[in-house]
Design an enzyme around this catalytic site. Structure first.
Site, PDB file in Angstrom:
ATOM      1  N   HIS A  78      40.845  42.615  45.877  1.00  0.00           N
ATOM      2  CA  HIS A  78      42.214  42.169  46.144  1.00  0.00           C
ATOM      3  C   HIS A  78      42.717  42.695  47.486  1.00  0.00           C
ATOM      4  CE1 HIS A  78      42.797  41.957  41.470  1.00  0.00           C
ATOM      5  NE2 HIS A  78      41.878  41.123  41.924  1.00  0.00           N
ATOM      6  N   HIS A 235      43.637  32.801  40.932  1.00  0.00           N
ATOM      7  CA  HIS A 235      43.160  34.177  41.064  1.00  0.00           C
ATOM      8  C   HIS A 235      41.670  34.220  41.374  1.00  0.00           C
ATOM      9  CE1 HIS A 235      43.074  38.488  40.746  1.00  0.00           C
ATOM     10  NE2 HIS A 235      41.921  38.334  40.117  1.00  0.00           N
ATOM     11  N   ASP A 239      39.968  36.173  44.513  1.00  0.00           N
ATOM     12  CA  ASP A 239      38.770  37.020  44.466  1.00  0.00           C
ATOM     13  C   ASP A 239      37.714  36.548  45.462  1.00  0.00           C
ATOM     14  OD1 ASP A 239      39.663  38.791  42.541  1.00  0.00           O
ATOM     15  OD2 ASP A 239      38.613  37.822  40.879  1.00  0.00           O
ATOM     16  N   HIS A 262      32.151  37.670  41.038  1.00  0.00           N
ATOM     17  CA  HIS A 262      31.812  38.529  42.171  1.00  0.00           C
ATOM     18  C   HIS A 262      30.314  38.533  42.455  1.00  0.00           C
ATOM     19  CE1 HIS A 262      35.917  39.875  41.919  1.00  0.00           C
ATOM     20  NE2 HIS A 262      35.735  40.350  40.706  1.00  0.00           N
TER      21      HIS A 262
END
Length: 306
Positions: A78, A235, A239, A262
């Protein structure tokens, strides 16, 4: 031109997974320095950690970096998204523990503090990665890809069956202030059924309804509900901006993720840089600089710090 902060920033919060208090300072960095983390609580070995894709060592529920001395910092995505979204290429992030504070689960506070501190141009031209050929990675139903595009386009789609999230998809042209306007306030999310499992494995110990959007089947647990109808996919895009920032320079190309996380985005960067000719580092010219230039105007209270 490259950009850094006009003055230092200080932030205090709690780590999402460790539950530990964390203090960090974001300091201006010299032109060409890049983004580095400094673990000020570590004095017996190298405590400097570069914010680069090849120093990612763990991607379970967050993006974590580690240097060659084994010193690491976690949940950096973030903050990295905020720096990239505001156009800051050079900074030193001092932190007194192993995890970046989660704040409200979004990048909103980081962006607000960066804008409050101010951003200054440095007397050195920057660079950008031009995507020259498509690169795609897959893992089960998930995929992530980068393709040539004359700008930075970000697309994402997610599907959480039998929940209020359902299927969400969005594509944005990420020029100028798009990140701050469209993505910065979108919070991390999880299913209520996952919370107990995570905490049983000593994860999400600092999580609460104050820093996450929690889903329980057909409803949101948070009384206020989502900030946007498609907050969850936004969101995931936030990311992705943070994870792609670990390329070390802005990307001129189109990214699309489907159910990606991720790990897959980092695998995509590794594949990109291992593929000859897929990406070329070019000096920032006036046209590309104009595309990526960010302003410091706050958008109608969206980033106001309370």
């Amino acid at each position: 031109m490259l950009h850094t902060l006009r003055k230092p920033i200080s932030i205090i919060g709690t780590g999402l997974h460790s539950g530990r208090p964390a203090r960090l300072r974001i300091l201006p960095g010299a032109a060409g320095f890049g983004i580095w983390f400094r673990r000020v609580d570590v004095a017996d070995r190298d405590n400097m950690i570069p914010a680069l894709w090849d120093h990612v060592y763990n991607t379970e529920l967050s993006t974590n970096l580690q240097n060659d001395a084994g010193v690491g910092v976690s949940t950096i995505e973030h903050l990295m998204a905020a720096l990239a979204g505001c156009g800051v290429q050079n900074a030193i992030i001092e932190i007194d523990g192993p995890e970046v504070p989660i704040m409200d689960g979004s990048a909103k506070r980081f962006v607000a503090e960066i804008r409050r501190a101010g951003i200054v141009a440095q007397n050195q031209p920057g660079s950008y990665w031009e995507i020259r050929q498509p690169v795609r990675v897959e893992s089960g139903l998930a995929s992530a890809e980068l393709a040539p595009f004359d700008g930075f386009r970000l697309g994402f789609s997610i599907t959480f069956e039998n929940t209020v999230i359902g299927h969400q998809s969005l594509t944005l042209d990420m020029r100028h202030d798009t990140f701050a306007r469209e993505l910065a306030d979108c919070r991390t999310f999880c299913r209520l059924s996952d919370v107990t499992a995570m905490q049983a494995h000593n994860r999400a110990l600092g999580g609460s309804l104050d820093n996450a959007l929690v889903v329980d089947g057909p409803a949101y647990v948070n009384p206020e509900g989502p900030r946007r109808p498609d907050e969850c996919v936004r969101h995931k895009m936030l990311d992705a901006v943070g994870d792609l920032a670990l390329a070390g320079a802005p990307i001129l190309g189109a990214y699309h993720g489907h159910r990606a996380g991720h790990a897959l985005t980092n695998t995509l960067l590794r594949t990109l840089f291992e593929t000859p000719g897929a990406a070329v580092l070019r000096p920032m010219d006036a046209r590309v600089h104009a595309y990526f230039n960010r302003t410091e105007n706050t958008d109608s209270g969206l980033l106001r710090v309370g």
